[in-house]
Design an enzyme around this catalytic site. Sequence first.
Site, PDB file in Angstrom:
ATOM      1  N   ALA A  76       0.856  -1.186   0.000  1.00  0.00           N
ATOM      2  CA  ALA A  76       0.000   0.000   0.000  1.00  0.00           C
ATOM      3  C   ALA A  76       0.891   1.235   0.000  1.00  0.00           C
ATOM      4  O   ALA A  76       2.072   1.165   0.354  1.00  0.00           O
ATOM      5  CB  ALA A  76      -0.926   0.006   1.216  1.00  0.00           C
ATOM      6  N   LYS A  77       0.326   2.350  -0.393  1.00  0.00           N
ATOM      7  CA  LYS A  77       1.063   3.619  -0.387  1.00  0.00           C
ATOM      8  C   LYS A  77       0.047   4.747  -0.325  1.00  0.00           C
ATOM      9  O   LYS A  77      -1.066   4.627  -0.866  1.00  0.00           O
ATOM     10  CB  LYS A  77       1.904   3.754  -1.659  1.00  0.00           C
ATOM     11  CG  LYS A  77       3.122   4.638  -1.500  1.00  0.00           C
ATOM     12  CD  LYS A  77       4.232   3.904  -0.778  1.00  0.00           C
ATOM     13  CE  LYS A  77       5.515   4.711  -0.785  1.00  0.00           C
ATOM     14  NZ  LYS A  77       6.604   3.989  -0.098  1.00  0.00           N
ATOM     15  N   ALA A  78       0.418   5.834   0.327  1.00  0.00           N
ATOM     16  CA  ALA A  78      -0.440   7.011   0.398  1.00  0.00           C
ATOM     17  C   ALA A  78       0.343   8.234  -0.039  1.00  0.00           C
ATOM     18  O   ALA A  78       1.570   8.281   0.117  1.00  0.00           O
ATOM     19  CB  ALA A  78      -0.978   7.198   1.819  1.00  0.00           C
ATOM     20  N   ASP A 113       7.598   8.461   4.136  1.00  0.00           N
ATOM     21  CA  ASP A 113       8.198   8.455   2.812  1.00  0.00           C
ATOM     22  C   ASP A 113       8.588   9.903   2.505  1.00  0.00           C
ATOM     23  O   ASP A 113       8.555  10.780   3.373  1.00  0.00           O
ATOM     24  CB  ASP A 113       7.208   7.889   1.780  1.00  0.00           C
ATOM     25  CG  ASP A 113       7.880   7.447   0.490  1.00  0.00           C
ATOM     26  OD1 ASP A 113       9.104   7.630   0.363  1.00  0.00           O
ATOM     27  OD2 ASP A 113       7.189   6.928  -0.395  1.00  0.00           O
TER      28      ASP A 113
END
Length: 381
Positions: A76-78, A113
């Site tokens: 997952a990544k946001a 990140d």
Amino acid sequence: MSDVLTLMDEWGPERVVCVSDTRTGMRGVLVIDNTARGMGKGGMRMSASLTVAEVARLARVMTYKWAGVDLFFGGAKAGIMADPGSPDREAILRSFVRALSQEIPRQYVAGLDMGLTERDAAIVQDELADRGAAVGTPHVLGGMPYDELGVTGYGVAEAADAAARHAGSSLRGARVAVQGFGAVGHAAARRLAELGATVVAVSTAHGALHDPDGLDVGRLLHLRAEAGDAVVKEYGGGRLLEVGAELLVPADVLVPAALQDVIDEDIAASVQAGIVVEGANLPTSPAAQRVLAARGVTVVPDFVANAGGVVAAGFAMDARYSAFRPDQDAVFAAVSTKMRENTEKVLEAARAQGTTTHEAALALAQGRVRAAMELKGRLRR
């Protein structure tokens, strides 16, 4: 919507959640790629040029990264489309996590990140009033600040040493060029120096610093703490080159640890290093990977080389609601073991199969994800 639909394939993404807020100007996205091996886990970034496709691409890397190190979370990544230097940064961040309160932390746990720091992870926890909403929080809050500790960069250096040993040499006395001197690059340079390597080049947005006789890594680290990216100008020695030149200087090992898509076919044809260790996510194109392989350059793929951060995140996920901090010595020991084992496994597989190392690593990770999907009945029969 059609653009989002084109991102979907047999692996995912399973969910793409776009959110916005008129008052703060916040625009952002959460991409949950594949949860066959566990809930979505990956970093959150803030960038003025963010795109949904970029976040989806990085979420897929996380799917493979978790599977590659054989830890049980999903990709997952946001991302938040905003300037990290904005005076409204905190308000935008709080607005973003509020908008995702149905997803965080039940379906996704935030990490760090590009553009975000340990303090931002603390803000995520505060906004949702939940210690489980984010990992990578400051030590004083009981978290493991793995960016501050340099866990990912440490793992990159361990992978570099394993690759050198696989090639029948070692890092002792090897010339290393590091692109990027941020959270990953500076920690990689520190550990590389501890392993006996000679760091001959580093770079930031202000330029590339090169000294064929070796840079003083300790001095660079001290100056970075004071001057940030201007460290390359403040160093006062070596030669300052244009950004990108560090990729092509004479070196035995190259560590691209800055941005994605920095090594194309032309640069790959001119790289002088015999080993490339991908500290950044997606720094080489598939065409560049084939060029490097044809030239006999050993490449340690990104989701193998920079997976030290996810190993640390695994420890942090376990400790989210604990009264006890994770054992840092145990984390670093696990990172070293995982990075060295996985590097050796991928390099051996590529050699045996006659493929690029990226293809070998991808086959390993996809095999693990597909097995989980099959067991859970997620594949069409």
